[in-house]
Design a protein around this motif. Structure first.
Motif, PDB file in Angstrom:
ATOM      1  N   LYS A   1     -46.415 -28.674 -20.156  1.00  0.00           N
ATOM      2  CA  LYS A   1     -47.742 -28.081 -20.350  1.00  0.00           C
ATOM      3  C   LYS A   1     -48.440 -27.869 -19.016  1.00  0.00           C
ATOM      4  CE  LYS A   1     -48.409 -29.645 -25.032  1.00  0.00           C
ATOM      5  NZ  LYS A   1     -49.243 -30.417 -25.954  1.00  0.00           N
ATOM      6  N   VAL A   2     -48.147 -28.743 -18.064  1.00  0.00           N
ATOM      7  CA  VAL A   2     -48.585 -28.560 -16.678  1.00  0.00           C
ATOM      8  C   VAL A   2     -47.313 -28.468 -15.857  1.00  0.00           C
ATOM      9  CG1 VAL A   2     -49.805 -29.564 -14.714  1.00  0.00           C
ATOM     10  CG2 VAL A   2     -50.731 -29.841 -17.009  1.00  0.00           C
ATOM     11  N   HIS A   3     -47.096 -27.333 -15.204  1.00  0.00           N
ATOM     12  CA  HIS A   3     -45.878 -27.119 -14.426  1.00  0.00           C
ATOM     13  C   HIS A   3     -45.793 -28.137 -13.296  1.00  0.00           C
ATOM     14  CE1 HIS A   3     -42.554 -25.149 -12.484  1.00  0.00           C
ATOM     15  NE2 HIS A   3     -43.233 -25.167 -11.352  1.00  0.00           N
ATOM     16  N   SER A   4     -44.591 -28.698 -13.116  1.00  0.00           N
ATOM     17  CA  SER A   4     -44.394 -29.663 -12.038  1.00  0.00           C
ATOM     18  C   SER A   4     -42.946 -29.657 -11.603  1.00  0.00           C
ATOM     19  CB  SER A   4     -44.781 -31.067 -12.509  1.00  0.00           C
ATOM     20  OG  SER A   4     -43.907 -31.505 -13.529  1.00  0.00           O
ATOM     21  N   VAL A   5     -42.708 -30.251 -10.458  1.00  0.00           N
ATOM     22  CA  VAL A   5     -41.359 -30.515  -9.985  1.00  0.00           C
ATOM     23  C   VAL A   5     -41.270 -32.002  -9.707  1.00  0.00           C
ATOM     24  CG1 VAL A   5     -40.906 -28.239  -9.026  1.00  0.00           C
ATOM     25  CG2 VAL A   5     -41.959 -29.959  -7.606  1.00  0.00           C
ATOM     26  N   ARG A   6     -40.092 -32.523  -9.876  1.00  0.00           N
ATOM     27  CA  ARG A   6     -39.884 -33.940  -9.622  1.00  0.00           C
ATOM     28  C   ARG A   6     -39.128 -34.082  -8.313  1.00  0.00           C
ATOM     29  NH1 ARG A   6     -37.554 -38.389 -13.868  1.00  0.00           N
ATOM     30  NH2 ARG A   6     -38.060 -40.175 -12.538  1.00  0.00           N
ATOM     31  N   ILE A   7     -39.710 -34.840  -7.405  1.00  0.00           N
ATOM     32  CA  ILE A   7     -39.089 -35.110  -6.109  1.00  0.00           C
ATOM     33  C   ILE A   7     -38.852 -36.611  -6.062  1.00  0.00           C
ATOM     34  CG2 ILE A   7     -39.344 -34.969  -3.607  1.00  0.00           C
ATOM     35  CD1 ILE A   7     -41.257 -32.586  -4.120  1.00  0.00           C
ATOM     36  N   GLY A   8     -37.593 -36.981  -6.201  1.00  0.00           N
ATOM     37  CA  GLY A   8     -37.289 -38.406  -6.330  1.00  0.00           C
ATOM     38  C   GLY A   8     -37.880 -38.912  -7.629  1.00  0.00           C
ATOM     39  N   ARG A   9     -38.750 -39.904  -7.530  1.00  0.00           N
ATOM     40  CA  ARG A   9     -39.410 -40.450  -8.720  1.00  0.00           C
ATOM     41  C   ARG A   9     -40.820 -39.904  -8.905  1.00  0.00           C
ATOM     42  NH1 ARG A   9     -38.791 -46.788  -8.838  1.00  0.00           N
ATOM     43  NH2 ARG A   9     -39.678 -46.375 -10.870  1.00  0.00           N
ATOM     44  N   ALA A  10     -41.263 -39.047  -8.002  1.00  0.00           N
ATOM     45  CA  ALA A  10     -42.640 -38.549  -8.031  1.00  0.00           C
ATOM     46  C   ALA A  10     -42.719 -37.136  -8.599  1.00  0.00           C
ATOM     47  CB  ALA A  10     -43.224 -38.566  -6.625  1.00  0.00           C
ATOM     48  N   TYR A  11     -43.763 -36.890  -9.377  1.00  0.00           N
ATOM     49  CA  TYR A  11     -44.048 -35.545  -9.882  1.00  0.00           C
ATOM     50  C   TYR A  11     -45.081 -34.892  -8.973  1.00  0.00           C
ATOM     51  CZ  TYR A  11     -41.703 -36.438 -14.337  1.00  0.00           C
ATOM     52  OH  TYR A  11     -40.772 -36.696 -15.299  1.00  0.00           O
ATOM     53  N   LYS A  12     -44.851 -33.615  -8.677  1.00  0.00           N
ATOM     54  CA  LYS A  12     -45.778 -32.821  -7.869  1.00  0.00           C
ATOM     55  C   LYS A  12     -46.104 -31.555  -8.657  1.00  0.00           C
ATOM     56  CE  LYS A  12     -44.954 -35.392  -4.145  1.00  0.00           C
ATOM     57  NZ  LYS A  12     -45.894 -36.139  -3.374  1.00  0.00           N
ATOM     58  N   SER A  13     -47.387 -31.216  -8.697  1.00  0.00           N
ATOM     59  CA  SER A  13     -47.826 -30.038  -9.436  1.00  0.00           C
ATOM     60  C   SER A  13     -48.695 -29.158  -8.547  1.00  0.00           C
ATOM     61  CB  SER A  13     -48.672 -30.440 -10.641  1.00  0.00           C
ATOM     62  OG  SER A  13     -47.929 -31.185 -11.544  1.00  0.00           O
ATOM     63  N   PRO A  14     -48.463 -27.845  -8.585  1.00  0.00           N
ATOM     64  CA  PRO A  14     -49.373 -26.954  -7.867  1.00  0.00           C
ATOM     65  C   PRO A  14     -50.762 -27.038  -8.501  1.00  0.00           C
ATOM     66  CG  PRO A  14     -47.391 -25.794  -8.567  1.00  0.00           C
ATOM     67  CD  PRO A  14     -47.377 -27.125  -9.226  1.00  0.00           C
ATOM     68  N   LYS A  15     -51.778 -27.067  -7.688  1.00  0.00           N
ATOM     69  CA  LYS A  15     -53.148 -27.132  -8.195  1.00  0.00           C
ATOM     70  C   LYS A  15     -53.431 -25.945  -9.116  1.00  0.00           C
ATOM     71  CE  LYS A  15     -56.448 -26.541  -5.194  1.00  0.00           C
ATOM     72  NZ  LYS A  15     -57.463 -26.759  -4.141  1.00  0.00           N
ATOM     73  N   THR A  16     -52.834 -24.814  -8.818  1.00  0.00           N
ATOM     74  CA  THR A  16     -53.044 -23.634  -9.663  1.00  0.00           C
ATOM     75  C   THR A  16     -52.528 -23.861 -11.088  1.00  0.00           C
ATOM     76  OG1 THR A  16     -50.989 -22.662  -8.846  1.00  0.00           O
ATOM     77  CG2 THR A  16     -53.027 -21.982  -7.761  1.00  0.00           C
ATOM     78  N   SER A  17     -51.451 -24.639 -11.236  1.00  0.00           N
ATOM     79  CA  SER A  17     -50.930 -24.940 -12.573  1.00  0.00           C
ATOM     80  C   SER A  17     -51.902 -25.803 -13.364  1.00  0.00           C
ATOM     81  CB  SER A  17     -49.584 -25.653 -12.476  1.00  0.00           C
ATOM     82  OG  SER A  17     -48.615 -24.797 -11.943  1.00  0.00           O
ATOM     83  N   VAL A  18     -52.562 -26.712 -12.681  1.00  0.00           N
ATOM     84  CA  VAL A  18     -53.554 -27.560 -13.348  1.00  0.00           C
ATOM     85  C   VAL A  18     -54.747 -26.707 -13.782  1.00  0.00           C
ATOM     86  CG1 VAL A  18     -55.031 -29.588 -13.113  1.00  0.00           C
ATOM     87  CG2 VAL A  18     -52.811 -29.532 -11.956  1.00  0.00           C
ATOM     88  N   ILE A  19     -55.175 -25.797 -12.925  1.00  0.00           N
ATOM     89  CA  ILE A  19     -56.298 -24.910 -13.260  1.00  0.00           C
ATOM     90  C   ILE A  19     -55.918 -23.993 -14.423  1.00  0.00           C
ATOM     91  CG2 ILE A  19     -57.744 -23.015 -12.403  1.00  0.00           C
ATOM     92  CD1 ILE A  19     -57.608 -24.455  -9.636  1.00  0.00           C
ATOM     93  N   GLU A  20     -54.689 -23.484 -14.428  1.00  0.00           N
ATOM     94  CA  GLU A  20     -54.233 -22.649 -15.545  1.00  0.00           C
ATOM     95  C   GLU A  20     -54.245 -23.441 -16.851  1.00  0.00           C
ATOM     96  OE1 GLU A  20     -50.389 -21.137 -14.545  1.00  0.00           O
ATOM     97  OE2 GLU A  20     -51.190 -19.565 -13.259  1.00  0.00           O
ATOM     98  N   TYR A  21     -53.832 -24.696 -16.783  1.00  0.00           N
ATOM     99  CA  TYR A  21     -53.858 -25.542 -17.981  1.00  0.00           C
ATOM    100  C   TYR A  21     -55.289 -25.706 -18.477  1.00  0.00           C
ATOM    101  CZ  TYR A  21     -53.662 -29.657 -20.939  1.00  0.00           C
ATOM    102  OH  TYR A  21     -53.812 -30.522 -21.991  1.00  0.00           O
ATOM    103  N   LEU A  22     -56.209 -25.968 -17.570  1.00  0.00           N
ATOM    104  CA  LEU A  22     -57.608 -26.165 -17.948  1.00  0.00           C
ATOM    105  C   LEU A  22     -58.248 -24.911 -18.539  1.00  0.00           C
ATOM    106  CD1 LEU A  22     -58.996 -28.287 -14.990  1.00  0.00           C
ATOM    107  CD2 LEU A  22     -58.828 -28.969 -17.374  1.00  0.00           C
ATOM    108  N   THR A  23     -57.936 -23.772 -17.956  1.00  0.00           N
ATOM    109  CA  THR A  23     -58.563 -22.526 -18.410  1.00  0.00           C
ATOM    110  C   THR A  23     -57.806 -21.868 -19.556  1.00  0.00           C
ATOM    111  OG1 THR A  23     -57.370 -21.250 -16.736  1.00  0.00           O
ATOM    112  CG2 THR A  23     -59.582 -22.062 -16.148  1.00  0.00           C
ATOM    113  N   GLY A  24     -56.616 -22.355 -19.853  1.00  0.00           N
ATOM    114  CA  GLY A  24     -55.835 -21.791 -20.944  1.00  0.00           C
ATOM    115  C   GLY A  24     -55.137 -20.507 -20.587  1.00  0.00           C
TER     116      GLY A  24
END
Length: 73
Positions: free
Chosen positions: A41-64
């Motif tokens: 639902k929020v685009h991310s990539v996993r680097i090792g054990r950590a998830y990283k998400s572009p801020k734009t993906s979070v904004i897209e999730y919020l705005t629909g």
């Protein structure tokens, strides 16, 4: 007419981690944050054990915007 861009979350980096994602989304639980990431639902990539998400993906999730993309030919 060209829409005026609205700056959102300027204090956050362009790529956010889970802790920052939780803050942006109003202090959601760690469990819910990981559910949003693992479900896609929020685009991310996993680097090792950590998830990283572009801020734009979070904004897209919020705005629909991710769910509302319609192309008309």
């Amino acid at each position: 007419m060209k829409e005026k861009a609205i700056p959102m979350f300027e204090d956050y980096p362009d790529v956010v981690e889970v802790t920052q994602l939780r803050e942006i989304l109003g202090g959601i639980s760690k469990r819910l944050a990981y559910q949003l990431l693992t479900s896609g639902k929020v685009h991310s990539v996993r680097i090792g054990r950590a998830y990283k998400s572009p801020k734009t993906s979070v904004i897209e999730y919020l705005t629909g915007e991710a769910q509302c993309r319609i192309s008309v030919s």
